[in-house]
Design an enzyme around this catalytic site. Structure first.
Site, PDB file in Angstrom:
ATOM      1  N   ASP A  95      39.242  40.283  48.978  1.00 37.12           N
ATOM      2  CA  ASP A  95      38.795  40.528  47.605  1.00 37.12           C
ATOM      3  C   ASP A  95      38.155  39.251  47.063  1.00 37.12           C
ATOM      4  O   ASP A  95      38.503  38.136  47.482  1.00 37.12           O
ATOM      5  CB  ASP A  95      39.967  40.942  46.703  1.00 37.12           C
ATOM      6  N   GLU A 147      36.444  37.363  43.275  1.00 33.89           N
ATOM      7  CA  GLU A 147      36.111  37.369  41.855  1.00 33.89           C
ATOM      8  C   GLU A 147      34.815  36.585  41.707  1.00 33.89           C
ATOM      9  O   GLU A 147      34.550  35.657  42.486  1.00 33.89           O
ATOM     10  CB  GLU A 147      37.222  36.764  41.007  1.00 33.89           C
ATOM     11  N   HIS A 157      38.959  38.566  34.896  1.00 34.67           N
ATOM     12  CA  HIS A 157      39.788  37.755  35.793  1.00 34.67           C
ATOM     13  C   HIS A 157      40.427  36.539  35.129  1.00 34.67           C
ATOM     14  O   HIS A 157      41.348  35.937  35.694  1.00 34.67           O
ATOM     15  CB  HIS A 157      38.989  37.305  37.016  1.00 34.67           C
ATOM     16  N   HIS A 212      42.639  40.689  36.896  1.00 33.94           N
ATOM     17  CA  HIS A 212      42.270  40.740  38.304  1.00 33.94           C
ATOM     18  C   HIS A 212      42.469  39.363  38.919  1.00 33.94           C
ATOM     19  O   HIS A 212      42.124  38.342  38.333  1.00 33.94           O
ATOM     20  CB  HIS A 212      40.806  41.149  38.463  1.00 33.94           C
ATOM     21  N   ASP A 256      45.177  41.216  44.347  1.00 38.03           N
ATOM     22  CA  ASP A 256      44.445  42.455  44.607  1.00 38.03           C
ATOM     23  C   ASP A 256      44.343  42.748  46.100  1.00 38.03           C
ATOM     24  O   ASP A 256      44.407  43.909  46.525  1.00 38.03           O
ATOM     25  CB  ASP A 256      43.047  42.391  43.987  1.00 38.03           C
TER      26      ASP A 256
END
Length: 235
Positions: free
Chosen positions: A8, A10, A58, A153, A158
């Site tokens: 994952d 960001e 985030h 997030h 995640d």
């Protein structure tokens, strides 16, 4: 046994074509449907501003990222970690697009050249649940995965949640494989006879230390709301 890597990211915004950059990347490793405890997690200085909408998602700020390494500084480690693995990502086109953009800035090969396969769990979920909401939060709720610590997030949290969701979504495949592998009737005698003794494999000190470190990081990301850590403290 093929390694599975749940990944994952960001980012500063939604459009790498417009100059948005990766600011966090995390991967967790699985073998044989078990998390190994190995993970890769880095914050990255994007050398540009973060859009307000992305920051609201985030919570990462330019001030926090100012002293973090550049993507170029962590690229080798990341490539080494994911090389040869099945890469499993929720909404893979987004993360792979950003990763390919970062790699292209360094004249490096795209993600598909590094990995054995790229699996998109969003596409899997849409096939399983057509017409339904298939965000990571929605899938956690559907499959009973505890996401109570996910106020914001975070790439590492995640990726961990995605691994649990993936196991839940593919549990039926395991059942089918178990049926195919069951011995024919009569292979064993009466119940309990001629069965090999059950082996109990205890975690090593190094594995326990890795497990504790991952829980600490999840607890930090979730601001003290990691259920696993709370359960371990209570025992």
């Amino acid at each position: 046994m093929t390694r599975k890597i749940f990944l994952d990211t960001e980012t500063t915004g939604l459009e790498h074509q417009l100059g948005d950059r990766i600011i966090e990347v995390a991967c967790v490793e699985m073998r044989g449907r078990r998390l190994t405890g190995r993970h890769f997690h880095r914050y990255i200085n994007p050398q540009r501003d973060i859009e307000a909408g992305a920051q609201a998602v985030h919570g990462l700020t330019s001030e926090f990222l100012a002293d973090k390494p550049l993507f170029a500084d962590i690229a080798d480690e990341l490539c080494d970690f994911i090389e040869g693995a099945e890469l499993i990502i929720h909404n893979a086109s987004f993360d792979v697009g950003f990763l390919n953009h970062e790699f292209s800035l360094l004249d490096r090969e795209p993600v598909k050249e590094l990995c054995a396969e790229i699996i998109d769990t969003l596409r899997m979920a849409r096939d399983l649940r057509p017409g339904k909401k298939n965000s990571l939060d929605a899938l956690c709720n559907e499959f009973g995965v505890d996401n109570s610590g996910r106020q914001l997030h975070g790439a590492l949290l995640d990726a961990e949640l995605l691994a649990e969701v993936y196991l839940a979504m593919t549990r039926g495949q395991d059942s089918l494989m178990m049926e195919l592998e069951l011995p024919e009737s009569g292979t064993f005698g009466a119940a309990g006879q001629d069965r090999p003794p059950m082996q109990v494999l205890r975690a090593s000190a190094e594995e326990l230390a890795d497990h504790a470190r991952v829980l600490q990081e999840i607890d930090k990301e979730s601001k003290g709301k990691c259920l696993w850590a709370a359960l371990e403290q209570s025992t």
